[in-house]
Design a protein around this motif. Structure first.
Motif: not given
Length: 410
Positions: A278-279, A282, A305-311, A339, A342
């Motif tokens: 994820k980093r 970004s 994987d909401k965090e993966l989708q977010k980034v 979702t 974002r």
């Protein structure tokens, strides 16, 4: 059959078995004598054929098992002695020209594939030039660089192969070349390579500690990373990222790269992004290159994987590639409100005018005011007349956030 006849039969079987052992032993003794007398490759080939024949017969023979645990098993004894005979045969063969070629090719590969230190390179060149100085090779000139050493060794291997050395007629020449090639390999083994250094020595080699003020943050490597970030020295940070064995330092290297998004980090971050880092995703957004878009678009549908989708939404928005528009626009009707929100903001960052109509629909019809305000923000961000007109209608909206976006559009 009477008892006496049965005993006689058993004794006869034992006599046959003993005779077989003796016969096999005699053949093995004959092989040993022939091996001692052999002086040429054809003679050794004959011995090898006799060994193979005896191995087959030994495997097929039904030899007696020892009556006592301490008694030697004749089959095992013969098999052991036969293995020793084969080892002696291999030792007596050769050496061959092919053995020299194999050593030189190994040396050439080692020189080419190894990262040598500044202290190690001269030792490599010395080892190579000593080998090239062997009279039989007749090489003129010395290798002055690692690249020269690779080329010279490749030529040397071809030269030895072209000699067509015979194991019998050219035994002395082969032995001389083999000894020289083994000394070459030993010299390369002794030369210092990069992997021999400790992590601290590697970092010191790259000047990490030249910028460290030891009165500041601990560990000193962290202080160095901060300095490199201030100087926007991405190369040094990437070196640290590769070498550090600490999760703490790896995290700070990635944070520094994220803070200024250097183009030098594109390839290593793309490799990490393929592992869903994820980093790294970004950082790719901060870099802004279109190259990672194909990979990142695959993560738009990562609903589990909401965090993966977010980034990913954020990175694709920052990159601004219209290639991602349709995939993200599809998420405007996702079941999850966050979702949808974002996705709307990502479309605003991309700025593709094709997103105006679906964003206007979200602003008008979505049941979640946070999603509606994100759609309004995105339309303002796109900024075309059609987009602004779609937002301007909502100055009296019941949602304060939507009202504020509408006022910006008026």
């Amino acid at each position: 059959m009477s008892e006496d006849e049965g005993d006689a039969g058993d004794e006869s079987s034992e006599e046959v078995a003993v005779a077989d052992v003796e016969a096999l032993r005699e053949r093995l003794d004959a092989i040993s004598e022939a091996l001692d007398a052999a002086e040429t490759e054809p003679e050794l080939d004959e011995v090898e054929a006799d060994i193979e024949s005896l191995e087959e017969d030994l495997e097929a023979a039904e030899l007696p098992e020892p009556d006592d645990e301490d008694e030697e098993d004749p089959a095992e004894a013969l098999d052991s002695d036969l293995s020793e005979a084969r080892d002696d045969l291999e030792e007596q063969r050769g050496p061959y020209g092919e053995d020299v070629v194999a050593n030189v090719e190994e040396a050439q590969s080692t020189v080419a594939d190894t990262r040598w230190t500044e202290d190690g390179e001269p030792d490599v060149l010395d080892a190579v030039n000593d080998f090239l100085g062997t009279d039989l090779l007749d090489v003129s000139g010395d290798a002055d660089s690692i690249e020269d050493a690779e080329t010279f060794l490749e030529d040397a291997a071809a030269t030895v192969e072209a000699m067509g050395l015979d194991a019998d007629d050219d035994a002395e020449d082969i032995a001389s070349l083999l000894e020289a090639s083994e000394e070459l390999l030993a010299g390369l083994e002794d030369a210092e390579e990069w992997d021999d250094l400790s992590q601290k020595e590697m970092l010191d080699y790259h000047g990490f500690y030249d910028v460290v003020d030891h009165r500041k943050d601990f560990p000193p490597e962290w202080n160095a990373i901060k300095t490199f970030e201030r100087d926007m020295d991405a190369e040094k940070i990437l070196i640290g990222l590769e070498m550090f064995e600490s999760d703490f330092m790896e995290r700070h290297c990635l944070e520094s790269l994220e803070n200024f998004g250097p183009e030098e980090a594109l390839d290593p971050m793309m490799q990490r992004a393929q592992r869903r880092d994820k980093r790294a995703i970004s950082i790719l957004g901060k870099i802004g290159s279109d190259e990672p878009v194909e990979t990142l678009v695959e993560y738009v549908d990562a609903d589990s994987d909401k965090e993966l989708q977010k980034v990913t939404f954020r990175a694709l928005g920052e990159i601004g590639s219209e290639e991602a528009t349709q995939g993200i626009a599809n998420k405007l009707v996702a079941e999850d409100a966050m979702t949808r929100s974002r996705a709307a903001r990502s479309l605003g960052l991309i700025g593709d005018t094709r997103a105006v109509e679906p964003l206007a629909d979200v602003l008008e019809n979505d049941e979640d005011d946070t999603v509606r305000s994100s759609a309004a923000w995105a339309l303002n961000r796109i900024g075309t007349e059609t987009a602004l007109d779609a937002v301007a209608e909502y100055t009296d909206d019941h949602s304060f956030l939507v009202q504020e976006e509408a006022k910006k559009a008026v």
